[in-house]
Design a protein around this motif. Structure first.
Motif, PDB file in Angstrom:
ATOM      1  N   TYR A  17       0.835  -1.188   0.000  1.00 41.32           N
ATOM      2  CA  TYR A  17       0.000   0.000   0.000  1.00 41.32           C
ATOM      3  C   TYR A  17       0.876   1.247   0.000  1.00 41.32           C
ATOM      4  O   TYR A  17       2.061   1.191   0.274  1.00 41.32           O
ATOM      5  CB  TYR A  17      -0.943   0.017   1.205  1.00 41.32           C
ATOM      6  CG  TYR A  17      -0.230   0.245   2.518  1.00 41.32           C
ATOM      7  CD1 TYR A  17      -0.132   1.525   3.053  1.00 41.32           C
ATOM      8  CD2 TYR A  17       0.345  -0.796   3.218  1.00 41.32           C
ATOM      9  CE1 TYR A  17       0.529   1.751   4.249  1.00 41.32           C
ATOM     10  CE2 TYR A  17       1.003  -0.587   4.407  1.00 41.32           C
ATOM     11  CZ  TYR A  17       1.091   0.690   4.919  1.00 41.32           C
ATOM     12  OH  TYR A  17       1.753   0.912   6.100  1.00 41.32           O
ATOM     13  N   GLY A  36      -8.667   8.170  -0.772  1.00 40.18           N
ATOM     14  CA  GLY A  36      -8.625   7.726   0.613  1.00 40.18           C
ATOM     15  C   GLY A  36      -7.256   7.854   1.222  1.00 40.18           C
ATOM     16  O   GLY A  36      -6.314   8.322   0.583  1.00 40.18           O
ATOM     17  N   TRP A  40      -3.775   1.011  -2.772  1.00 36.00           N
ATOM     18  CA  TRP A  40      -3.282  -0.364  -2.821  1.00 36.00           C
ATOM     19  C   TRP A  40      -2.363  -0.557  -4.016  1.00 36.00           C
ATOM     20  O   TRP A  40      -2.626  -0.080  -5.115  1.00 36.00           O
ATOM     21  CB  TRP A  40      -4.438  -1.338  -2.925  1.00 36.00           C
ATOM     22  CG  TRP A  40      -5.299  -1.390  -1.701  1.00 36.00           C
ATOM     23  CD1 TRP A  40      -5.079  -0.758  -0.507  1.00 36.00           C
ATOM     24  CD2 TRP A  40      -6.519  -2.092  -1.549  1.00 36.00           C
ATOM     25  NE1 TRP A  40      -6.079  -1.044   0.366  1.00 36.00           N
ATOM     26  CE2 TRP A  40      -6.985  -1.861  -0.250  1.00 36.00           C
ATOM     27  CE3 TRP A  40      -7.265  -2.885  -2.392  1.00 36.00           C
ATOM     28  CZ2 TRP A  40      -8.153  -2.413   0.224  1.00 36.00           C
ATOM     29  CZ3 TRP A  40      -8.432  -3.437  -1.911  1.00 36.00           C
ATOM     30  CH2 TRP A  40      -8.865  -3.208  -0.619  1.00 36.00           C
ATOM     31  N   HIS A  56     -19.796  -5.378  -0.660  1.00 33.55           N
ATOM     32  CA  HIS A  56     -20.006  -4.816   0.662  1.00 33.55           C
ATOM     33  C   HIS A  56     -19.017  -3.682   0.863  1.00 33.55           C
ATOM     34  O   HIS A  56     -18.003  -3.617   0.180  1.00 33.55           O
ATOM     35  CB  HIS A  56     -19.779  -5.878   1.747  1.00 33.55           C
ATOM     36  CG  HIS A  56     -20.657  -7.071   1.612  1.00 33.55           C
ATOM     37  ND1 HIS A  56     -21.927  -7.113   2.111  1.00 33.55           N
ATOM     38  CD2 HIS A  56     -20.443  -8.271   1.016  1.00 33.55           C
ATOM     39  CE1 HIS A  56     -22.461  -8.293   1.847  1.00 33.55           C
ATOM     40  NE2 HIS A  56     -21.579  -9.010   1.177  1.00 33.55           N
ATOM     41  N   LEU A  57     -19.274  -2.824   1.808  1.00 33.49           N
ATOM     42  CA  LEU A  57     -18.295  -1.807   2.170  1.00 33.49           C
ATOM     43  C   LEU A  57     -17.140  -2.498   2.892  1.00 33.49           C
ATOM     44  O   LEU A  57     -17.340  -3.397   3.700  1.00 33.49           O
ATOM     45  CB  LEU A  57     -18.925  -0.747   3.070  1.00 33.49           C
ATOM     46  CG  LEU A  57     -20.003   0.117   2.415  1.00 33.49           C
ATOM     47  CD1 LEU A  57     -20.602   1.062   3.447  1.00 33.49           C
ATOM     48  CD2 LEU A  57     -19.442   0.903   1.249  1.00 33.49           C
ATOM     49  N   GLY A  58     -15.931  -2.063   2.599  1.00 35.57           N
ATOM     50  CA  GLY A  58     -14.764  -2.669   3.237  1.00 35.57           C
ATOM     51  C   GLY A  58     -14.423  -4.015   2.605  1.00 35.57           C
ATOM     52  O   GLY A  58     -14.881  -4.370   1.522  1.00 35.57           O
ATOM     53  N   LEU A  59     -13.614  -4.794   3.292  1.00 36.00           N
ATOM     54  CA  LEU A  59     -13.220  -6.122   2.819  1.00 36.00           C
ATOM     55  C   LEU A  59     -14.220  -7.149   3.329  1.00 36.00           C
ATOM     56  O   LEU A  59     -14.761  -7.013   4.422  1.00 36.00           O
ATOM     57  CB  LEU A  59     -11.818  -6.457   3.313  1.00 36.00           C
ATOM     58  CG  LEU A  59     -10.715  -5.495   2.878  1.00 36.00           C
ATOM     59  CD1 LEU A  59      -9.391  -5.885   3.527  1.00 36.00           C
ATOM     60  CD2 LEU A  59     -10.585  -5.459   1.363  1.00 36.00           C
ATOM     61  N   TRP A  60     -14.468  -8.187   2.545  1.00 33.44           N
ATOM     62  CA  TRP A  60     -15.403  -9.228   2.952  1.00 33.44           C
ATOM     63  C   TRP A  60     -14.984 -10.541   2.324  1.00 33.44           C
ATOM     64  O   TRP A  60     -14.212 -10.589   1.385  1.00 33.44           O
ATOM     65  CB  TRP A  60     -16.829  -8.858   2.542  1.00 33.44           C
ATOM     66  CG  TRP A  60     -17.128  -9.006   1.082  1.00 33.44           C
ATOM     67  CD1 TRP A  60     -17.727 -10.085   0.482  1.00 33.44           C
ATOM     68  CD2 TRP A  60     -16.828  -8.084   0.024  1.00 33.44           C
ATOM     69  NE1 TRP A  60     -17.813  -9.880  -0.869  1.00 33.44           N
ATOM     70  CE2 TRP A  60     -17.286  -8.659  -1.178  1.00 33.44           C
ATOM     71  CE3 TRP A  60     -16.225  -6.828  -0.030  1.00 33.44           C
ATOM     72  CZ2 TRP A  60     -17.148  -8.016  -2.409  1.00 33.44           C
ATOM     73  CZ3 TRP A  60     -16.110  -6.214  -1.253  1.00 33.44           C
ATOM     74  CH2 TRP A  60     -16.558  -6.797  -2.412  1.00 33.44           C
TER      75      TRP A  60
END
Length: 93
Positions: A17, A36, A40, A56-60
């Motif tokens: 990152y 942000g 990455w 989804h929001l974020g990692l999943w």
């Protein structure tokens, strides 16, 4: 079929990152893809046939059906780790 929101289109390897205040890759470098506090670093892009998957929001985590479809497609066209990286896969710095 037409592309809609909610499809997986590719697979990439997350290699690191870059913080927002990085002199090379941060927003002051005018990179339109940076958003942000962190960006990455990605490598080994593998384009897939669209796979329906609700995001989804974020990692999943992915369901077993989606993972199975990704694996099926990768068996047909495996990633060649020894090939020369494409310009968009190169890391800065």
């Amino acid at each position: 079929r037409a592309l809609f929101f909610g499809d997986i289109l590719c697979l990439v390897r997350l290699t690191g990152y870059v913080p927002e205040d990085d002199e090379i890759c941060g927003p002051e470098h005018d990179d339109p893809w940076f958003s942000g506090p962190y960006g990455w670093k990605l490598q080994d892009l593998q384009v897939l046939e669209p796979i329906p998957c609700k995001g989804h929001l974020g990692l999943w985590g992915l369901g077993e059906t989606v993972i199975g479809e990704i694996n099926r497609q990768l068996e047909e066209t495996p990633i060649d780790a020894d090939r020369e990286p494409k310009p968009w896969e190169r890391t800065h710095g």
